[in-house]
Design a protein around this motif. Structure first.
Motif, mmCIF file in Angstrom:
data_model
loop_
_atom_site.group_PDB
_atom_site.id
_atom_site.type_symbol
_atom_site.label_atom_id
_atom_site.label_comp_id
_atom_site.label_asym_id
_atom_site.label_seq_id
_atom_site.Cartn_x
_atom_site.Cartn_y
_atom_site.Cartn_z
ATOM 1 N N TYR A 26 1.159 -1.494 -0.227
ATOM 2 C CA TYR A 26 0.005 -0.335 0.008
ATOM 3 C C TYR A 26 0.662 1.357 -0.136
ATOM 4 O O TYR A 26 0.300 2.112 -0.213
ATOM 5 C CB TYR A 26 -0.985 -0.124 1.391
ATOM 6 N N LEU A 27 1.876 1.191 0.050
ATOM 7 C CA LEU A 27 3.283 2.805 0.515
ATOM 8 C C LEU A 27 3.006 3.073 -1.526
ATOM 9 O O LEU A 27 2.940 4.768 -1.291
ATOM 10 C CB LEU A 27 4.559 1.812 0.813
ATOM 11 N N GLU A 29 0.523 2.736 -3.042
ATOM 12 C CA GLU A 29 -1.294 2.478 -4.226
ATOM 13 C C GLU A 29 -1.169 4.181 -4.269
ATOM 14 O O GLU A 29 -1.173 5.017 -3.646
ATOM 15 C CB GLU A 29 -1.924 1.806 -3.510
ATOM 16 N N PRO A 30 -1.585 4.599 -5.850
ATOM 17 C CA PRO A 30 -2.471 6.029 -5.271
ATOM 18 C C PRO A 30 -3.492 6.932 -4.096
ATOM 19 O O PRO A 30 -4.136 5.529 -3.420
ATOM 20 C CB PRO A 30 -3.138 6.085 -6.627
ATOM 21 N N LYS A 31 -3.089 7.859 -3.561
ATOM 22 C CA LYS A 31 -3.521 8.167 -2.900
ATOM 23 C C LYS A 31 -5.071 8.997 -2.588
ATOM 24 O O LYS A 31 -4.988 9.180 -3.956
ATOM 25 C CB LYS A 31 -2.895 9.382 -2.004
ATOM 26 N N VAL A 32 -5.675 9.017 -2.422
ATOM 27 C CA VAL A 32 -7.116 8.705 -2.085
ATOM 28 C C VAL A 32 -7.788 9.655 -1.148
ATOM 29 O O VAL A 32 -9.075 10.554 -1.391
ATOM 30 C CB VAL A 32 -8.585 7.816 -1.475
ATOM 31 N N THR A 33 -6.695 10.822 -0.453
ATOM 32 C CA THR A 33 -7.167 12.016 -0.127
ATOM 33 C C THR A 33 -7.858 13.356 -1.154
ATOM 34 O O THR A 33 -6.685 13.604 -2.058
ATOM 35 C CB THR A 33 -5.779 12.446 1.034
#
Lengths: 150, 366, 333
Positions: A26-27, A29-33
């Motif tokens: 997950y490091l 993975e694209p961010k969802v913020t």
């Protein structure tokens, strides 16, 4: 790993390593913020935000004030200044956003679609007084107005 | 020489990070061990039942949103179900399907919050964020259909407020395989973790008989190997048309309650999948008079929410407002066993046990 | 640098020594600032967030702002607290944390004290911190704080045993307690992580527990104890407890690098890269591991923690000592 009861046997630490593997993956993975104040939060059409009021359309039927579950709407009418026309026109209209729960019932009962929901939802204010919105304010709240009430 | 030790009275809450709101529990601890526990509720009491007596039926619906605010759709349904039962209304097919879809989505959303927070109570932070990421997708879906993220006010007596917008059902359909994949990750991250297992296995065990005596319902009951789910045992709405299983636990410990909820999520996805496939075209609102006057009578209807059995006792005197409305709130009744479960366990178990009961204070205090 | 200590006393030398200490303090503070930043970033990335990114470019000044905020905060001492002990607590916790850094060699040139009993010094001093934590917990006159303090003492005492035992193997192999000698010994043979893999794993777990970090962060378990022993602390005193925690991360990761990863020794004969870079790389790897674990695991319970130390870690560490001794006698090493 620590207590083994009822004869459960599994490889020590397998679950721990699985979890570590997942978090490591997950490091990158694209961010969802959503960077909120900078980035706009897109709301769907039907979103129920602060109401827009069209005083021209209002026929002072009082239905919105009656249906409001929290009694946040107060309004008053006056006789139509144009003697040719019958009926009453809106004099004052206030929504108290301290208690309004944006439940959408006022727009639902409005027979002329004088009151509509918008996509505006930012109400934060330094004073409670600012939360009492009058006719003028509601009329000027005319961006992103929802098309249909039903 | 004998050491003299004293018991300590520790006041946990109403402002404490893991009481999930404004719940308070006064525990007597002997070192780390809990000797006695007294829960104190009511900090969020708003008197919904009393307020409801002065509101018309349509006006009560937004109030039900605020009971169990994590799964408002389910509460919405509870009220309209009671009114429809008393008025004998035939609800259009499409409306029933839409209701089932949004209810199951809501149940999923509620379980996500439970999963995130219950594991957060054990000290793991990442699952919480993962759960909220996926819950966000559900909230977006529900936002699109109802116009609000949490307080939906979506259901109406005799139907629903809106039809599904264009492409919405496809979005729901796309969500299912995504969520199945993510559920696997949930298991990978938490369920197999030895530390997690060590913390929740054989913790706070009660058998099915005890659970029934305490009036528990929902996953708290099913975790103790009692196969009781109102969706199956007394089908309401159109739940009898769907194929799904009722997961049960074996030992009745915290882990079993955890697993029951995890499996329930899969079942919910299964129900949504079937509902999206079967949904017919048609009306979404039954023809009703403008002012709802419910005929005189008394009714108790119940449904399965994410927390357990949500029952509504409605007494009508033929007016447009209820004479008396009572909510049997599952969170409140499930909480009764809490203090008994605490005794003998340690302080560290307190959040784990509370997390497994899965309460929402809006519902406990009503 | 180490020869400063052996020179005859003069004011100039004293100035040099103080200056070196201040520089080291600066480096440590810099590390702590960016370790916190790095930790929040790593955990943020794992949790599909960005982490701090508002204060300064890429959020680099976030921790600086946080520390500044702590410094300007009102200094509150609870009315019913034991005021003197309340003040001493954070200091007592921090002093040994900074003192242990003295014996760690960072590269061939950068090393402060060449102490013959380096490891012992580390172990002995680091246990003083417990006193500071217990004092803080007790003096706060808060039930959560005292529980946190008691947990902390129980935990640190239990985990010190396997921690020390796990590097006994290395001491047997090298015949020295001097950290510089230990690195030199690894240069000659191989990094001790390979012959001492059992010792390394026990050290990794015990070290994690000694640092009070997830999954062993019981003393400050926010879910039951709110914040544990420093629940009543605010402002600068709180900052000191916080600092202590991160300075120990620095010290523990450095110690692990020195003991098991060959310190500044370059692997695969990559000698052209300076030793200090290698040290920092290995050190960062270990620090990352700590953050990574924190983002993944839930917390253990007190009884499980104790049970694990006494039933699993200590026997394993003892076995490792025995194995090393036998192999040493058989001249395998």
């Amino acid at each position: 790993m620590f207590t083994k009861k009822r004869g459960e046997i599994n490889v020590w630490g397998k679950g721990l390593l699985q979890g570590l593997g997942l978090t490591f993956r997950y490091l990158k993975e694209p961010k969802v913020t959503i960077q909120y104040p900078d980035e706009e939060y897109v709301l769907p059409n039907r979103f129920r935000g602060i109401q827009y009021l069209d005083p021209e359309k209002c026929i002072v039927c009082n239905q919105c004030a009656r249906i409001c579950p929290t009694n946040s709407i107060t309004l008053s009418g006056k006789p139509n200044p144009d003697p040719e026309k019958k009926g009453r026109v809106l004099d004052t209209y206030e929504i108290n956003f301290e208690i309004c729960i944006l439940c959408d019932l006022c727009t639902e009962v409005c027979p002329t679609e004088a009151i509509k929901m918008t996509n505006k939802f930012e109400l934060a204010s330094y004073s409670r007084d600012n939360l009492l919105k009058d006719k003028k304010w509601l009329e000027n709240n005319n961006t992103n107005v929802r098309e249909a009430n039903h | 020489m004998e050491l003299r030790t004293e018991e300590m009275l520790l006041n946990i809450g109403p402002q404490h990070p893991s009481t999930h709101g404004v719940f308070r529990v006064v525990v007597k601890v002997d070192g780390e061990k809990i000797v006695e526990a007294t829960p104190v509720v009511g900090y969020l009491h708003r008197g919904t039942e009393k307020i409801a007596e002065s509101l018309t039926y349509t006006q009560i619906i937004p109030y039900t949103d605020r009971l169990d605010y994590l799964s408002s759709m389910l509460n919405n349904y509870a009220l309209v179900q009671a009114v429809e039962e008393l008025m004998n209304i035939e609800v259009p097919e499409r409306a029933e399907y839409l209701r089932v879809i949004v209810m199951e989505l809501s149940r999923l959303a509620s379980h996500f919050v439970w999963w995130g927070t219950a594991v957060l109570d054990l000290g793991a932070t990442t699952p919480f964020i993962f759960a909220f990421r996926d819950r966000e997708l559900i909230l977006d879906l529900l936002n699109e259909i109802s116009g609000a993220r949490m307080t939906f006010n979506y259901m109406r007596v005799g139907g629903v407020k809106w039809d599904a917008p264009e492409g919405w059902l496809e979005k729901v359909r796309d969500f299912i395989p995504y969520m199945r994949k993510k559920l696997k990750e949930y298991h990978q991250l938490v369920t197999g973790n030895e530390i997690f297992l060590a913390r929740v296995k054989n913790l706070a065990v009660y058998d099915g008989e005890t659970a029934i005596k305490y009036g528990l319902s929902g996953p708290n009951l099913r975790g103790s190997n009692v196969k009781f789910d109102i969706r199956k045992n007394q089908p309401y709405s159109i739940y009898d048309r769907f194929e799904f299983e009722i997961p049960v636990g074996e030992n009745g410990d915290v882990f079993d309650r955890y697993m029951v909820r995890m499996k329930e999520m899969e079942q919910s996805l299964k129900i949504i999948e079937q509902a999206v496939d079967q949904i017919p075209e048609g009306e979404i609102q039954a023809k009703l008079p403008r002012v709802l006057r419910v005929p005189e009578g008394e009714v108790y209807t119940r449904m399965e929410t994410s927390k357990g059995e949500l029952g509504i006792h409605l007494v009508s005197k033929g007016k447009d407002k209820p004479y008396r409305l009572h909510f049997r709130r599952p969170s409140f009744i499930n909480l009764q066993i809490f203090s008994d479960l605490l005794v003998g366990n340690t302080m560290a178990d307190l959040p784990a046990i509370l997390g497994a009961i899965d309460i929402v204070l809006g519902e406990v205090d009503a | 640098m180490a020869d400063l200590l052996t020179r005859p006393f003069s004011w100039l030398n004293l100035l040099y020594i103080s200056l070196a200490a201040v520089i080291m303090l600066g480096i440590v503070l810099f590390f702590v600032t960016y370790a916190i930043y790095f930790e929040r970033k790593v955990i943020g990335w794992i949790q599909i967030r960005y982490g701090p990114n508002r204060v300064g470019p890429k959020g680099l000044l976030q921790t600086v702002a946080d520390v500044f905020k702590l410094l300007i905060k009102e200094d509150i001492i609870p009315e019913k607290a034991d005021k003197a002990l309340f003040r001493i607590g954070p200091m007592l916790a921090y002093l040994p944390a900074f003192a242990v850094i003295a014996v760690i060699p960072y590269s061939e040139k950068i090393q402060f004290a060449d102490v013959n009993v380096g490891i012992l010094y580390y172990a002995a001093l680091s246990s003083i911190t417990i006193t500071g934590i217990l004092l803080g917990g007790w003096a706060s006159n808060n039930k959560y704080a005292i529980m946190g303090g008691m947990r902390s003492v129980a935990q640190m005492i239990s985990y010190e045993v396997p921690l020390i035992m796990s590097f006994l193997g290395i001491v047997i192999m090298t015949g020295s307690l001097n950290l510089i000698d230990i690195v030199e010994a690894q240069k000659d043979s191989t990094w001790f992580i390979f012959p001492q893999i059992i010792g390394f794993i026990t050290f990794l777990i015990a070290g994690n527990a000694e640092l009070n970090r997830t999954p062993f962060d019981l003393p400050e378990a926010e879910n039951e104890l709110v914040a544990g022993y420093f629940v009543e602390y605010s402002g600068f005193r709180f900052a000191f407890y916080y600092l202590t925690e991160y300075v120990y991360v620095f010290a523990m990761a450095s110690l692990m690098t020195v003991l098991f990863l060959g310190g500044w020794d370059a692997p695969f004969g990559l000698d052209f890269i300076p030793g200090i870079i290698w040290f920092i790389l290995k050190f960062m790897l270990l620090v990352f591991y700590l953050f990574w674990v924190r983002a993944t695991f839930p917390r253990v319970k007190t009884n499980q923690l104790m049970g694990f130390a006494w039933k699993v870690l200590i026997p394993v560490a003892l076995f490792n000592v025995l194995l090393t001794a036998v192999l040493k006698i058989l001249n395998v090493y």
